[in-house]
Design a protein around this motif. Structure first.
Motif, PDB file in Angstrom:
ATOM      1  N   GLY A 126       0.797  -1.219   0.000  1.00  0.00           N
ATOM      2  CA  GLY A 126       0.000   0.000   0.000  1.00  0.00           C
ATOM      3  C   GLY A 126       0.825   1.261   0.000  1.00  0.00           C
ATOM      4  N   ALA A 127       0.137   2.411   0.026  1.00  0.00           N
ATOM      5  CA  ALA A 127       0.793   3.708  -0.062  1.00  0.00           C
ATOM      6  C   ALA A 127       1.668   3.964   1.147  1.00  0.00           C
ATOM      7  CB  ALA A 127      -0.259   4.825  -0.187  1.00  0.00           C
ATOM      8  N   GLY A 128       2.809   4.573   0.884  1.00  0.00           N
ATOM      9  CA  GLY A 128       3.668   5.041   1.969  1.00  0.00           C
ATOM     10  C   GLY A 128       4.676   4.032   2.463  1.00  0.00           C
ATOM     11  N   SER A 129       4.581   2.772   2.056  1.00  0.00           N
ATOM     12  CA  SER A 129       5.501   1.771   2.594  1.00  0.00           C
ATOM     13  C   SER A 129       6.934   2.033   2.158  1.00  0.00           C
ATOM     14  CB  SER A 129       5.069   0.380   2.129  1.00  0.00           C
ATOM     15  OG  SER A 129       5.145   0.291   0.722  1.00  0.00           O
ATOM     16  N   ALA A 130       7.114   2.578   0.950  1.00  0.00           N
ATOM     17  CA  ALA A 130       8.470   2.860   0.476  1.00  0.00           C
ATOM     18  C   ALA A 130       8.933   4.255   0.849  1.00  0.00           C
ATOM     19  CB  ALA A 130       8.527   2.678  -1.039  1.00  0.00           C
ATOM     20  N   ASP A 131       8.031   5.072   1.420  1.00  0.00           N
ATOM     21  CA  ASP A 131       8.362   6.457   1.756  1.00  0.00           C
ATOM     22  C   ASP A 131       9.015   6.528   3.129  1.00  0.00           C
ATOM     23  OD1 ASP A 131       7.150   7.215  -0.648  1.00  0.00           O
ATOM     24  OD2 ASP A 131       5.197   7.244   0.304  1.00  0.00           O
ATOM     25  N   ILE A 132      10.083   5.785   3.292  1.00  0.00           N
ATOM     26  CA  ILE A 132      10.752   5.697   4.582  1.00  0.00           C
ATOM     27  C   ILE A 132      12.214   6.093   4.424  1.00  0.00           C
ATOM     28  CG2 ILE A 132      11.465   4.138   6.446  1.00  0.00           C
ATOM     29  CD1 ILE A 132       8.957   2.495   5.841  1.00  0.00           C
TER      30      ILE A 132
ATOM     31  N   GLU B 237      35.732   2.064  13.300  1.00  0.00           N
ATOM     32  CA  GLU B 237      37.036   2.674  13.546  1.00  0.00           C
ATOM     33  C   GLU B 237      38.102   1.610  13.751  1.00  0.00           C
ATOM     34  OE1 GLU B 237      36.127   5.124  16.869  1.00  0.00           O
ATOM     35  OE2 GLU B 237      35.108   6.666  15.669  1.00  0.00           O
ATOM     36  N   GLU B 238      37.736   0.504  14.390  1.00  0.00           N
ATOM     37  CA  GLU B 238      38.694  -0.584  14.599  1.00  0.00           C
ATOM     38  C   GLU B 238      39.080  -1.235  13.267  1.00  0.00           C
ATOM     39  OE1 GLU B 238      37.113  -3.390  17.353  1.00  0.00           O
ATOM     40  OE2 GLU B 238      36.800  -1.913  18.952  1.00  0.00           O
ATOM     41  N   LEU B 239      38.111  -1.362  12.365  1.00  0.00           N
ATOM     42  CA  LEU B 239      38.400  -1.969  11.070  1.00  0.00           C
ATOM     43  C   LEU B 239      39.308  -1.102  10.221  1.00  0.00           C
ATOM     44  CD1 LEU B 239      34.934  -3.433   9.987  1.00  0.00           C
ATOM     45  CD2 LEU B 239      37.032  -4.726  10.386  1.00  0.00           C
ATOM     46  N   ASP B 240      39.230   0.211  10.452  1.00  0.00           N
ATOM     47  CA  ASP B 240      40.053   1.169   9.692  1.00  0.00           C
ATOM     48  C   ASP B 240      39.892   0.963   8.186  1.00  0.00           C
ATOM     49  OD1 ASP B 240      41.793   3.292   9.388  1.00  0.00           O
ATOM     50  OD2 ASP B 240      43.579   2.024   9.344  1.00  0.00           O
ATOM     51  N   SER B 241      38.646   0.745   7.764  1.00  0.00           N
ATOM     52  CA  SER B 241      38.345   0.549   6.351  1.00  0.00           C
ATOM     53  C   SER B 241      37.608   1.773   5.822  1.00  0.00           C
ATOM     54  CB  SER B 241      37.461  -0.694   6.161  1.00  0.00           C
ATOM     55  OG  SER B 241      36.883  -0.693   4.868  1.00  0.00           O
ATOM     56  N   PRO B 242      38.033   2.343   4.683  1.00  0.00           N
ATOM     57  CA  PRO B 242      37.342   3.516   4.138  1.00  0.00           C
ATOM     58  C   PRO B 242      35.903   3.231   3.731  1.00  0.00           C
ATOM     59  CG  PRO B 242      38.895   2.630   2.535  1.00  0.00           C
ATOM     60  CD  PRO B 242      39.155   1.915   3.830  1.00  0.00           C
ATOM     61  N   MET B 243      35.538   1.950   3.610  1.00  0.00           N
ATOM     62  CA  MET B 243      34.183   1.596   3.218  1.00  0.00           C
ATOM     63  C   MET B 243      33.306   1.225   4.408  1.00  0.00           C
ATOM     64  SD  MET B 243      35.005  -0.491  -0.304  1.00  0.00           S
ATOM     65  CE  MET B 243      33.285  -0.619  -0.761  1.00  0.00           C
ATOM     66  N   SER B 244      33.843   1.394   5.619  1.00  0.00           N
ATOM     67  CA  SER B 244      33.043   1.217   6.839  1.00  0.00           C
ATOM     68  C   SER B 244      32.699   2.581   7.400  1.00  0.00           C
ATOM     69  CB  SER B 244      33.825   0.415   7.886  1.00  0.00           C
ATOM     70  OG  SER B 244      34.045  -0.907   7.461  1.00  0.00           O
ATOM     71  N   GLY B 245      31.550   2.670   8.061  1.00  0.00           N
ATOM     72  CA  GLY B 245      31.159   3.940   8.663  1.00  0.00           C
ATOM     73  C   GLY B 245      29.722   4.296   8.361  1.00  0.00           C
ATOM     74  N   SER B 246      29.401   5.562   8.526  1.00  0.00           N
ATOM     75  CA  SER B 246      28.033   6.041   8.342  1.00  0.00           C
ATOM     76  C   SER B 246      27.703   6.196   6.867  1.00  0.00           C
ATOM     77  CB  SER B 246      27.846   7.377   9.062  1.00  0.00           C
ATOM     78  OG  SER B 246      26.581   7.929   8.761  1.00  0.00           O
ATOM     79  N   LEU B 247      26.519   5.731   6.471  1.00  0.00           N
ATOM     80  CA  LEU B 247      25.987   5.956   5.122  1.00  0.00           C
ATOM     81  C   LEU B 247      25.042   7.148   5.098  1.00  0.00           C
ATOM     82  CD1 LEU B 247      25.248   2.314   3.903  1.00  0.00           C
ATOM     83  CD2 LEU B 247      27.264   3.712   3.481  1.00  0.00           C
ATOM     84  N   GLY B 248      24.836   7.774   6.277  1.00  0.00           N
ATOM     85  CA  GLY B 248      23.957   8.932   6.352  1.00  0.00           C
ATOM     86  C   GLY B 248      22.485   8.560   6.263  1.00  0.00           C
ATOM     87  N   ARG B 249      21.653   9.549   5.936  1.00  0.00           N
ATOM     88  CA  ARG B 249      20.210   9.343   5.790  1.00  0.00           C
ATOM     89  C   ARG B 249      19.904   9.022   4.330  1.00  0.00           C
ATOM     90  NH1 ARG B 249      16.649  11.300   9.337  1.00  0.00           N
ATOM     91  NH2 ARG B 249      15.342  12.222   7.716  1.00  0.00           N
ATOM     92  N   VAL B 250      19.117   7.976   4.130  1.00  0.00           N
ATOM     93  CA  VAL B 250      18.851   7.521   2.770  1.00  0.00           C
ATOM     94  C   VAL B 250      17.440   6.952   2.684  1.00  0.00           C
ATOM     95  CG1 VAL B 250      19.937   5.312   3.325  1.00  0.00           C
ATOM     96  CG2 VAL B 250      19.643   5.954   0.947  1.00  0.00           C
ATOM     97  N   LYS B 251      16.795   7.173   1.548  1.00  0.00           N
ATOM     98  CA  LYS B 251      15.501   6.568   1.278  1.00  0.00           C
ATOM     99  C   LYS B 251      15.686   5.071   1.029  1.00  0.00           C
ATOM    100  CE  LYS B 251      12.647  10.178   1.054  1.00  0.00           C
ATOM    101  NZ  LYS B 251      11.472  10.290   1.922  1.00  0.00           N
ATOM    102  N   ILE B 252      14.851   4.269   1.639  1.00  0.00           N
ATOM    103  CA  ILE B 252      14.967   2.822   1.453  1.00  0.00           C
ATOM    104  C   ILE B 252      14.845   2.448  -0.024  1.00  0.00           C
ATOM    105  CG2 ILE B 252      13.711   0.653   1.792  1.00  0.00           C
ATOM    106  CD1 ILE B 252      13.395   1.290   4.674  1.00  0.00           C
TER     107      ILE B 252
ATOM    108  N   ARG C 158      18.309  -3.120   0.078  1.00  0.00           N
ATOM    109  CA  ARG C 158      16.924  -2.724   0.365  1.00  0.00           C
ATOM    110  C   ARG C 158      16.149  -3.866   1.008  1.00  0.00           C
ATOM    111  NH1 ARG C 158      13.747  -1.281  -4.850  1.00  0.00           N
ATOM    112  NH2 ARG C 158      15.600   0.007  -5.077  1.00  0.00           N
ATOM    113  N   THR C 159      16.320  -5.063   0.464  1.00  0.00           N
ATOM    114  CA  THR C 159      15.623  -6.232   1.001  1.00  0.00           C
ATOM    115  C   THR C 159      16.005  -6.482   2.455  1.00  0.00           C
ATOM    116  OG1 THR C 159      15.565  -7.214  -1.203  1.00  0.00           O
ATOM    117  CG2 THR C 159      15.211  -8.691   0.654  1.00  0.00           C
TER     118      THR C 159
END
Length: 446
Positions: free
Chosen positions: A301-307, A352-367, A375-376
């Motif tokens: 239904g409506a709104g389920s993807a609007d997260i 921070e322990e992993l010290d990997s540039p691909m670890s960390g925050s992805l910020g705010r994102v639409k599902i 997404r799944t």
């Protein structure tokens, strides 16, 4: 623009590498007569390589696309689409890539004519969006380019052309499009009416046929793209490089659609596909369509993807050609770290322990802007709960949702309005580009 200095320096380096500094020293010391021969050979090789790089691939209204430009863009496409960098693959891709470069030249020329500029902030936002779409943290795209030996400027050129074209289309065509409140209400009612019915997660590539003379060429391109996907190429990368639909900006992702929503041949083709399957090219009035069915589900239904979610990520690398025992060990490490994390603060410390540039925050994102695999995993993931390890081409990812926020009714209405605007603008934009082609002088030399 041809970068003469870059080509000369690059070929000097290639010449030096070909002969090797140690060998040159031995020749100088023991066989003076050979030094001149070696230097002359190196200069000849360098000159040939420079001449090849400077060779003209196409001229678009007096602006040159060089063989180097074509090769660099092809290399980037191969990396993003996860294809092996082979001479035969490059040869097959060259016409497709050159067509895209010609389109970009026309778009940038039109932007220049209208005094439209793309700012640094525009480009950085686009890069951040690409990182989110590919599950990369901030800076992850630069790391990917570096690992694959691709200059950042090659990607920037493509991004700049895309943004400039959006600005051109908005300035010239936006006033011609009007979406009424009744149309928005009708679309929202249709979404709610379909609640509980089957729907499909679909991606597309659209190759318009604006000139009957190009029918055969574009049909051949469509078939080649299908074969490349079946051979392992990433659909999202090919859509981003070749599709002329607005969805190209998000890897061709159409989102969740209902049976009957696309109409005619497209719906009939989708009905026969299984999740994960790609269609053969479908000829419609608009051109050639290629559809990828990612998943089927019951419409909530409506709104389920609007997260919108705030995400933290752990990335545990698995180098290519790693033996199965090491892969298993890395998966167990990812699972162990996920079990240790009880909240997002724990995830941050582990990153921070992993010290990997691909670890960390992805910020705010639409599902619904996340890749299907992520997404799944995220759509039903509780806040402060680590996901299972998710296998990628380069390693394992563990995700955690830090915050989850649902859009208001006003936001939903704005999204529906934008969807309707995009659909109509896409049709007008294709006509606009077709007219630019017809008015342009394009001389293909390769």
């Amino acid at each position: 623009m041809i970068r003469l200095r870059h080509f000369i320096l690059r070929n000097r380096y290639l010449g030096t590498s070909a002969f090797g500094t140690v060998r040159e020293t031995v020749l100088l010391r023991n066989r003076p007569g050979m030094v001149l021969l070696a230097v002359m050979a190196m200069l000849v090789c360098g000159a040939i390589q420079a001449q090849e790089a400077l060779r003209i691939a196409a001229i678009v209204n007096e602006e040159v696309i060089s063989a180097y430009d074509l090769g660099a863009r092809t290399a980037m496409l191969l990396a993003f689409s996860q294809q092996a960098d082979k001479a035969e693959t490059r040869r097959r891709l060259a016409p497709q890539v050159l067509r895209s470069l010609i389109d970009e030249k026309l778009k940038m020329q039109e932007a220049k004519r209208l005094s439209i500029r793309v700012g640094k902030s525009d480009i950085e936002r686009a890069i951040s969006q690409l990182e989110l779409q590919n599950g990369l943290p901030k800076g992850g795209l630069d790391a990917f380019l570096s690992q694959n030996g691709i200059s950042r400027s090659v990607l920037i050129d493509r991004i700049e052309a895309g943004i400039a074209w959006i600005k051109v289309v908005n300035r010239r065509l936006r006033a011609q499009i009007s979406i009424s409140g009744e149309q928005i209400d009708e679309m929202l009612a249709k979404i709610e009416k379909n609640k509980g019915k089957p729907e499909m997660l679909v991606a597309e590539i659209l190759l318009p046929v604006d000139n009957p003379e190009h029918e055969s060429e574009i049909g051949l391109l469509a078939n080649r793209l299908v074969q490349q996907v079946k051979g392992g190429a990433a659909f999202t990368s090919l859509a981003g490089n070749f599709s002329q639909s607005p969805t190209a900006a998000v890897g061709g992702d159409l989102g969740w659609i209902k049976q009957g929503q696309l109409g005619g041949k497209l719906d009939a083709t989708l009905a026969k596909l299984q999740p994960g399957q790609i269609s053969n090219p479908i000829r419609t009035l608009a051109g050639y369509h290629i559809l990828l069915l990612r998943e089927r589900r019951t419409d909530p239904g409506a709104g389920s993807a609007d997260i919108t979610v705030s995400l933290q990520q752990l990335f545990i690398p698995v180098p290519k050609n790693t033996d199965p025992a090491t892969q298993t060990a890395q998966m167990e490490l990812a699972m162990s770290m996920g079990q240790k994390a009880k909240n997002c603060q724990d995830m941050k410390k582990l990153s921070e322990e992993l010290d990997s540039p691909m670890s960390g925050s992805l910020g705010r994102v639409k599902i619904d802007s996340l890749p299907i695999e992520l997404r799944t995993e995220v759509q039903d993931l509780a806040v402060d709960k680590a996901s299972r390890p998710i296998r990628t081409n380069d390693g394992f990812i563990v995700l955690m949702v830090c915050e989850r926020e649902k859009d208001s009714t006003d936001v939903q209405r704005r999204k529906v309005e934008q969807l309707l605007l995009d659909q109509r603008r896409s049709i007008l934009a294709r006509r606009y580009l077709r007219d630019l082609h017809r008015a342009a002088f394009v001389d293909v030399r390769l």
